[in-house]
Design a protein around this motif. Structure first.
Motif, PDB file in Angstrom:
ATOM      1  N   ASN A  23       0.821  -1.203   0.000  1.00 36.18           N
ATOM      2  CA  ASN A  23       0.000   0.000   0.000  1.00 36.18           C
ATOM      3  C   ASN A  23       0.858   1.258   0.000  1.00 36.18           C
ATOM      4  O   ASN A  23       0.543   2.251  -0.663  1.00 36.18           O
ATOM      5  CB  ASN A  23      -0.926  -0.012   1.224  1.00 36.18           C
ATOM      6  CG  ASN A  23      -2.131   0.885   1.036  1.00 36.18           C
ATOM      7  OD1 ASN A  23      -2.554   1.123  -0.080  1.00 36.18           O
ATOM      8  ND2 ASN A  23      -2.684   1.385   2.130  1.00 36.18           N
ATOM      9  N   THR A  24       1.970   1.228   0.746  1.00 31.92           N
ATOM     10  CA  THR A  24       2.887   2.373   0.774  1.00 31.92           C
ATOM     11  C   THR A  24       3.532   2.581  -0.591  1.00 31.92           C
ATOM     12  O   THR A  24       3.677   3.722  -1.055  1.00 31.92           O
ATOM     13  CB  THR A  24       3.966   2.156   1.842  1.00 31.92           C
ATOM     14  OG1 THR A  24       3.347   2.004   3.132  1.00 31.92           O
ATOM     15  CG2 THR A  24       4.923   3.339   1.894  1.00 31.92           C
ATOM     16  N   SER A  27       1.034   4.133  -2.909  1.00 36.37           N
ATOM     17  CA  SER A  27       0.831   5.531  -2.528  1.00 36.37           C
ATOM     18  C   SER A  27       1.983   6.401  -3.003  1.00 36.37           C
ATOM     19  O   SER A  27       1.771   7.515  -3.512  1.00 36.37           O
ATOM     20  CB  SER A  27       0.688   5.636  -1.005  1.00 36.37           C
ATOM     21  OG  SER A  27      -0.396   4.862  -0.543  1.00 36.37           O
ATOM     22  N   THR A  30       1.729   6.830  -6.815  1.00 37.60           N
ATOM     23  CA  THR A  30       0.648   7.762  -7.144  1.00 37.60           C
ATOM     24  C   THR A  30       1.024   9.188  -6.764  1.00 37.60           C
ATOM     25  O   THR A  30       0.726  10.148  -7.490  1.00 37.60           O
ATOM     26  CB  THR A  30      -0.646   7.354  -6.408  1.00 37.60           C
ATOM     27  OG1 THR A  30      -0.926   5.979  -6.667  1.00 37.60           O
ATOM     28  CG2 THR A  30      -1.820   8.198  -6.873  1.00 37.60           C
ATOM     29  N   LEU A  31       1.699   9.329  -5.622  1.00 40.88           N
ATOM     30  CA  LEU A  31       2.123  10.656  -5.167  1.00 40.88           C
ATOM     31  C   LEU A  31       3.094  11.290  -6.159  1.00 40.88           C
ATOM     32  O   LEU A  31       2.969  12.472  -6.514  1.00 40.88           O
ATOM     33  CB  LEU A  31       2.758  10.534  -3.789  1.00 40.88           C
ATOM     34  CG  LEU A  31       3.070  11.831  -3.032  1.00 40.88           C
ATOM     35  CD1 LEU A  31       1.782  12.527  -2.621  1.00 40.88           C
ATOM     36  CD2 LEU A  31       3.904  11.530  -1.800  1.00 40.88           C
ATOM     37  N   ALA A  52      -3.447  10.638  -2.296  1.00 38.31           N
ATOM     38  CA  ALA A  52      -2.268   9.770  -2.236  1.00 38.31           C
ATOM     39  C   ALA A  52      -1.413  10.100  -1.019  1.00 38.31           C
ATOM     40  O   ALA A  52      -0.880   9.194  -0.355  1.00 38.31           O
ATOM     41  CB  ALA A  52      -1.450   9.913  -3.515  1.00 38.31           C
ATOM     42  N   ASN A  55      -3.177   8.773   2.067  1.00 37.40           N
ATOM     43  CA  ASN A  55      -3.062   7.321   2.099  1.00 37.40           C
ATOM     44  C   ASN A  55      -1.658   6.880   2.500  1.00 37.40           C
ATOM     45  O   ASN A  55      -1.480   5.875   3.208  1.00 37.40           O
ATOM     46  CB  ASN A  55      -3.420   6.734   0.732  1.00 37.40           C
ATOM     47  CG  ASN A  55      -3.573   5.229   0.766  1.00 37.40           C
ATOM     48  OD1 ASN A  55      -4.199   4.684   1.668  1.00 37.40           O
ATOM     49  ND2 ASN A  55      -2.992   4.562  -0.218  1.00 37.40           N
ATOM     50  N   LEU A  56      -0.651   7.649   2.083  1.00 33.90           N
ATOM     51  CA  LEU A  56       0.721   7.345   2.470  1.00 33.90           C
ATOM     52  C   LEU A  56       0.903   7.500   3.981  1.00 33.90           C
ATOM     53  O   LEU A  56       1.502   6.638   4.629  1.00 33.90           O
ATOM     54  CB  LEU A  56       1.680   8.276   1.717  1.00 33.90           C
ATOM     55  CG  LEU A  56       3.158   8.158   2.087  1.00 33.90           C
ATOM     56  CD1 LEU A  56       3.698   6.782   1.697  1.00 33.90           C
ATOM     57  CD2 LEU A  56       3.978   9.253   1.410  1.00 33.90           C
ATOM     58  N   SER A  59      -0.880   4.549   5.687  1.00 29.81           N
ATOM     59  CA  SER A  59      -0.171   3.281   5.554  1.00 29.81           C
ATOM     60  C   SER A  59       1.070   3.234   6.429  1.00 29.81           C
ATOM     61  O   SER A  59       1.327   2.248   7.135  1.00 29.81           O
ATOM     62  CB  SER A  59       0.219   3.042   4.090  1.00 29.81           C
ATOM     63  OG  SER A  59      -0.914   3.039   3.258  1.00 29.81           O
TER      64      SER A  59
END
Length: 268
Positions: A23-24, A27, A30-31, A52, A55-56, A59
């Motif tokens: 997940n990290t 993220s 996407t970031l 993003a 979410n980072l 996570s």
């Protein structure tokens, strides 16, 4: 009746499957992607950038929580595991040092032999460099002082002085925040930008990467250590998370000294 027990015959920690690394990674990808799109003015990219980033943070927070539980409550961080993690942190710092080697290589490649496009001079013609004896010198003193306070915190923790360790980390975080604010002020009052040729590119890439990635992430690293110290997660002989953050912070100090001498003093 004979019962068979599966005893672990080694001191190493076999990590359980976790969703946070994947997940990290998603993220971060996407970031980066939405960050570039936002800089180029793509519609709605800024909204995805914010999602993003959140979410980072989500996570990494849960990932840190799991690691803290493994090391503090589950007893998975044995001496052998700690040695492995120390080696991993050391290799990570070496990779960061090599990254800065590339930045310094680009800087000295242009500055030691400036071509005709740069006016055969360094700083290039038309660039008014920042005075190294003003705000940069103050920032250097602040960052070196933070190295002193975090060393005091580390030695206090080893000696069982909890109050000294807390005060040392708190003062270090405050000095780091002051350094970051002064760096932003310096960028706002500077007479050149990142688009002003190779000088602006290397200057802002070097100092900006140091400030954004190292100082800010290092501050967050020490902030997590402060929270765990307040929660009584550390002892005088078992404080691997904080020790890794302290080692990373000393690397931040050393890199800044080289940046100051090369980018500010020598390039003035």
């Amino acid at each position: 009746m004979i019962t068979k027990f599966n005893y672990q015959r080694h001191p190493y920690h076999l990590v359980s499957p976790s969703p946070w690394p994947l997940n990290t990674s998603i993220s971060l990808f996407t970031l980066t992607l939405t960050g570039v799109l936002t800089m180029h003015g793509f519609s709605k990219a800024g909204y995805i950038l914010i999602i993003a980033f959140l979410n980072l943070i989500f996570s990494m927070s849960l990932w840190f929580k799991d690691i803290a539980s493994e090391g503090t409550f589950l007893g998975n961080h044995t001496y052998a595991v700690q040695r492995g993690i120390n080696l991993g942190v050391g290799l990570f710092i070496v990779s960061e040092a090599l990254f800065f080697l590339a930045i310094f290589w680009a800087y000295f490649h242009s500055s030691l032999s400036p071509n005709i496009e740069l006016g055969t001079m360094w700083p290039p013609m038309g660039i008014s460099a920042i005075n190294p004896f003003e705000l940069p010198l103050l920032n250097t003193i602040i960052l070196l002082s933070s190295g002193v306070t975090i060393t005091y915190a580390h030695h206090s923790l080893i000696q069982g002085n909890r109050r000294g360790a807390l005060y040392g980390i708190i003062f270090t975080i405050l000095l780091a925040l002051i350094f970051t604010v002064f760096q932003i002020v310096e960028y706002n009052v500077s007479s050149f930008t990142i688009s002003d040729g190779v000088y602006g590119s290397t200057f802002y890439f070097g100092t900006g990467f140091h400030g954004l990635v190292h100082v800010m992430i290092g501050t967050a690293f020490l902030g997590v250590g402060l929270f765990r110290l307040l929660s009584y997660h550390f002892t005088d002989h078992h404080h691997l998370g904080l020790e890794s953050g302290i080692l990373y912070w000393h690397f931040v100090d050393v890199v800044w000294l080289i940046l100051y001498v090369a980018f500010y003093y020598w390039g003035y």
